[in-house]
Design a protein around this motif. Structure first.
Motif, PDB file in Angstrom:
ATOM      1  N   ASN A  33     -97.673  -8.919  -9.072  1.00  0.00           N
ATOM      2  CA  ASN A  33     -98.135  -8.301  -7.926  1.00  0.00           C
ATOM      3  C   ASN A  33     -99.348  -7.612  -8.078  1.00  0.00           C
ATOM      4  OD1 ASN A  33     -97.893  -7.438  -5.296  1.00  0.00           O
ATOM      5  ND2 ASN A  33     -96.586  -5.654  -5.500  1.00  0.00           N
ATOM      6  N   VAL A  34    -100.477  -8.393  -8.718  1.00  0.00           N
ATOM      7  CA  VAL A  34    -101.831  -7.933  -8.946  1.00  0.00           C
ATOM      8  C   VAL A  34    -102.910  -8.694  -8.097  1.00  0.00           C
ATOM      9  CG1 VAL A  34    -103.687  -7.480 -10.722  1.00  0.00           C
ATOM     10  CG2 VAL A  34    -101.211  -6.859 -11.380  1.00  0.00           C
ATOM     11  N   GLY A  35    -103.523  -8.089  -7.267  1.00  0.00           N
ATOM     12  CA  GLY A  35    -104.527  -8.509  -6.450  1.00  0.00           C
ATOM     13  C   GLY A  35    -105.929  -8.422  -7.344  1.00  0.00           C
ATOM     14  N   VAL A  36    -106.795  -9.319  -7.120  1.00  0.00           N
ATOM     15  CA  VAL A  36    -107.901  -9.524  -7.965  1.00  0.00           C
ATOM     16  C   VAL A  36    -109.378  -9.595  -7.106  1.00  0.00           C
ATOM     17  CG1 VAL A  36    -109.012 -10.983  -9.789  1.00  0.00           C
ATOM     18  CG2 VAL A  36    -106.426 -10.929  -9.618  1.00  0.00           C
ATOM     19  N   VAL A  37    -110.459  -8.852  -7.679  1.00  0.00           N
ATOM     20  CA  VAL A  37    -111.422  -9.002  -7.245  1.00  0.00           C
ATOM     21  C   VAL A  37    -112.453  -9.692  -8.390  1.00  0.00           C
ATOM     22  CG1 VAL A  37    -113.545  -7.742  -6.360  1.00  0.00           C
ATOM     23  CG2 VAL A  37    -111.350  -6.827  -5.651  1.00  0.00           C
ATOM     24  N   THR A  38    -112.814 -10.925  -8.061  1.00  0.00           N
ATOM     25  CA  THR A  38    -113.741 -11.649  -9.020  1.00  0.00           C
ATOM     26  C   THR A  38    -115.043 -11.783  -8.564  1.00  0.00           C
ATOM     27  OG1 THR A  38    -113.790 -13.780 -10.344  1.00  0.00           O
ATOM     28  CG2 THR A  38    -113.381 -13.881  -7.877  1.00  0.00           C
ATOM     29  N   LEU A  39    -116.077 -11.341  -9.570  1.00  0.00           N
ATOM     30  CA  LEU A  39    -117.353 -11.020  -9.461  1.00  0.00           C
ATOM     31  C   LEU A  39    -118.448 -12.466  -9.889  1.00  0.00           C
ATOM     32  CD1 LEU A  39    -115.742  -8.209 -10.044  1.00  0.00           C
ATOM     33  CD2 LEU A  39    -117.963  -7.411 -10.075  1.00  0.00           C
ATOM     34  N   GLY A  40    -119.453 -12.407  -9.403  1.00  0.00           N
ATOM     35  CA  GLY A  40    -120.502 -13.172  -9.796  1.00  0.00           C
ATOM     36  C   GLY A  40    -121.544 -12.302 -10.445  1.00  0.00           C
ATOM     37  N   CYS A  41    -122.152 -12.808 -11.458  1.00  0.00           N
ATOM     38  CA  CYS A  41    -123.341 -12.307 -12.150  1.00  0.00           C
ATOM     39  C   CYS A  41    -124.651 -12.987 -11.737  1.00  0.00           C
ATOM     40  CB  CYS A  41    -123.236 -12.517 -13.777  1.00  0.00           C
ATOM     41  SG  CYS A  41    -121.790 -11.850 -14.211  1.00  0.00           S
ATOM     42  N   ASP A  42    -124.755 -13.966 -10.843  1.00  0.00           N
ATOM     43  CA  ASP A  42    -125.961 -14.550 -10.262  1.00  0.00           C
ATOM     44  C   ASP A  42    -125.597 -15.223  -9.079  1.00  0.00           C
ATOM     45  OD1 ASP A  42    -124.987 -16.931 -11.301  1.00  0.00           O
ATOM     46  OD2 ASP A  42    -126.346 -16.721 -12.916  1.00  0.00           O
ATOM     47  N   TYR A  43    -126.361 -15.931  -8.455  1.00  0.00           N
ATOM     48  CA  TYR A  43    -126.156 -16.673  -7.234  1.00  0.00           C
ATOM     49  C   TYR A  43    -124.929 -17.889  -7.337  1.00  0.00           C
ATOM     50  CZ  TYR A  43    -126.025 -18.906  -2.749  1.00  0.00           C
ATOM     51  OH  TYR A  43    -125.703 -19.399  -1.630  1.00  0.00           O
ATOM     52  N   VAL A  44    -125.496 -18.454  -8.700  1.00  0.00           N
ATOM     53  CA  VAL A  44    -124.290 -19.742  -8.722  1.00  0.00           C
ATOM     54  C   VAL A  44    -123.141 -19.002  -9.101  1.00  0.00           C
ATOM     55  CG1 VAL A  44    -123.765 -21.515 -10.495  1.00  0.00           C
ATOM     56  CG2 VAL A  44    -126.292 -21.248  -9.910  1.00  0.00           C
ATOM     57  N   THR A  45    -123.053 -18.113  -9.880  1.00  0.00           N
ATOM     58  CA  THR A  45    -121.459 -17.753 -10.267  1.00  0.00           C
ATOM     59  C   THR A  45    -121.021 -16.841  -9.283  1.00  0.00           C
ATOM     60  OG1 THR A  45    -122.517 -15.813 -11.477  1.00  0.00           O
ATOM     61  CG2 THR A  45    -121.823 -17.527 -12.722  1.00  0.00           C
ATOM     62  N   SER A  46    -121.743 -16.193  -8.283  1.00  0.00           N
ATOM     63  CA  SER A  46    -121.326 -15.477  -6.961  1.00  0.00           C
ATOM     64  C   SER A  46    -120.823 -16.619  -5.916  1.00  0.00           C
ATOM     65  CB  SER A  46    -122.378 -14.898  -6.273  1.00  0.00           C
ATOM     66  OG  SER A  46    -122.871 -13.767  -7.123  1.00  0.00           O
ATOM     67  N   THR A  47    -121.468 -17.962  -5.928  1.00  0.00           N
ATOM     68  CA  THR A  47    -120.899 -18.909  -5.136  1.00  0.00           C
ATOM     69  C   THR A  47    -119.468 -19.266  -5.591  1.00  0.00           C
ATOM     70  OG1 THR A  47    -123.050 -19.538  -4.575  1.00  0.00           O
ATOM     71  CG2 THR A  47    -121.430 -20.875  -4.155  1.00  0.00           C
ATOM     72  N   LEU A  48    -119.384 -19.576  -7.102  1.00  0.00           N
ATOM     73  CA  LEU A  48    -118.153 -20.061  -7.537  1.00  0.00           C
ATOM     74  C   LEU A  48    -116.983 -18.804  -7.279  1.00  0.00           C
ATOM     75  CD1 LEU A  48    -119.285 -21.204 -11.166  1.00  0.00           C
ATOM     76  CD2 LEU A  48    -118.527 -22.535  -9.118  1.00  0.00           C
ATOM     77  N   ALA A  49    -117.318 -17.505  -7.579  1.00  0.00           N
ATOM     78  CA  ALA A  49    -116.639 -16.569  -7.197  1.00  0.00           C
ATOM     79  C   ALA A  49    -115.845 -16.650  -5.869  1.00  0.00           C
ATOM     80  CB  ALA A  49    -116.966 -15.103  -7.421  1.00  0.00           C
ATOM     81  N   VAL A  50    -116.863 -17.023  -4.658  1.00  0.00           N
ATOM     82  CA  VAL A  50    -116.368 -16.872  -3.429  1.00  0.00           C
ATOM     83  C   VAL A  50    -115.477 -18.187  -3.166  1.00  0.00           C
ATOM     84  CG1 VAL A  50    -116.948 -17.424  -1.077  1.00  0.00           C
ATOM     85  CG2 VAL A  50    -117.970 -15.451  -2.538  1.00  0.00           C
ATOM     86  N   GLY A  51    -115.611 -19.415  -3.889  1.00  0.00           N
ATOM     87  CA  GLY A  51    -115.001 -20.559  -3.710  1.00  0.00           C
ATOM     88  C   GLY A  51    -113.590 -20.173  -4.273  1.00  0.00           C
ATOM     89  N   ILE A  52    -113.512 -19.587  -5.446  1.00  0.00           N
ATOM     90  CA  ILE A  52    -112.280 -19.351  -6.023  1.00  0.00           C
ATOM     91  C   ILE A  52    -111.201 -18.455  -5.120  1.00  0.00           C
ATOM     92  CG2 ILE A  52    -111.018 -17.876  -8.219  1.00  0.00           C
ATOM     93  CD1 ILE A  52    -113.499 -18.782  -9.607  1.00  0.00           C
ATOM     94  N   ALA A  53    -112.161 -17.239  -4.597  1.00  0.00           N
ATOM     95  CA  ALA A  53    -111.213 -16.374  -3.553  1.00  0.00           C
ATOM     96  C   ALA A  53    -110.772 -17.143  -2.471  1.00  0.00           C
ATOM     97  CB  ALA A  53    -112.325 -15.230  -3.436  1.00  0.00           C
TER      98      ALA A  53
END
Length: 280
Positions: A33-53
């Motif tokens: 029962n843990v929600g997650v905020v996943t972060l990007g460290c640049d534009y590429v990883t930010s895009t990956l983070a949004v895709g995962i979310a």
């Protein structure tokens, strides 16, 4: 919208270490029962983070540029960093914050006074400050909290945030200082500006930030995994993951002589207060 027992306020699920079993890691967090905020460290990883979310229930994203990614080259709104692209990405429905962003002076070049290394360090420092300011503007524009990274620069960051605070009247959801490494005096200044401080698994590593964790109002604290880093088991070589924030809550409860249920309830309320897009 589901109210999670805990929120991992700082994760890096885009890290390649999760490539083979991301679904298992997310399911483990959901089971706890843990929600997650996943972060990007640049534009590429930010895009990956949004895709995962967007692919996983209970996972949300933040988009930003880690200060260690900022170079000594000139930074401008339309040069090197495409803030229009960041703005568009941050407008996606599962993006709940801007970050990570901030200042990191820990590994700046060193050398003799007046030498090229010192000049480069000063350029990087100026560009980090400018880039950070632009992300603060984006936070204000989109009404999203900021997730802050800061090493060896807390006094500088507090000065910048104080100026920003004076120009953001009516913006209540300030943000989070992740993996705090400053002093109790600096922590109090962050609290006075409306920021919370998140606690990682290294709370278990014997006395780390014990003054802060004993003195800080529980209403100003959050929990994070910073996965795959900051494992809750001292000296362990295993990776961290979002479900382990339950252990962070356990450690806070033990240190403060409170019940785990009381601590988890407050940490969850704190996270939902900051991340308003997650809901309550």
């Amino acid at each position: 919208m589901k109210s999670y027992r805990l929120i991992d306020t700082h994760a890096h699920l885009d890290d390649p270490i999760f490539d083979r079993d991301l679904e298992v890691v997310v399911e483990h967090a959901r089971h706890e029962n843990v929600g997650v905020v996943t972060l990007g460290c640049d534009y590429v990883t930010s895009t990956l983070a949004v895709g995962i979310a967007e692919k996983h229930e209970g996972v949300y994203a933040a988009v930003g540029l880690h200060p260690s990614k900022v170079t000594g080259d000139l930074i401008a709104d339309d040069k090197l960093i495409d803030f229009g692209a960041y703005r568009h990405l941050a407008s996606r429905s599962k993006v709940v914050a801007i970050g990570e962003t901030g200042l990191d002076y820990h590994d700046l070049p060193t050398g003799r006074r007046g030498g090229p290394e010192i000049e480069l360090a000063e350029r990087i420092r100026r560009n980090q400050i400018r880039t950070f300011g632009l992300f603060l503007q984006l936070s204000r524009e989109l009404r999203l909290p900021v997730l802050l990274h800061c090493r060896d620069a807390h006094d500088e960051m507090l000065k910048l945030l104080t100026n920003w605070d004076q120009s953001t009247t009516g913006f209540d959801s300030r943000g989070v200082v992740h993996c705090f490494s400053g002093t109790w005096k600096q922590a109090r200044k962050y609290f006075s500006l409306g920021f919370m401080i998140s606690v990682t698994g290294i709370i278990a590593h014997g006395g780390y930030q014990s003054e802060l964790l004993k003195k800080a109002p529980l209403s100003n604290l959050l929990a994070e995994s910073d996965c795959p880093f900051q494992t809750t088991t001292p000296w362990s070589q295993r990776r961290s993951e979002p479900a382990y924030v339950r252990q962070v809550a356990d450690n806070i409860a033990s240190l403060r002589h409170l019940s785990v249920i009381e601590v988890e309830k407050q940490l969850s309320a704190n996270a939902h207060k900051i991340f308003r897009r997650i809901g309550s």
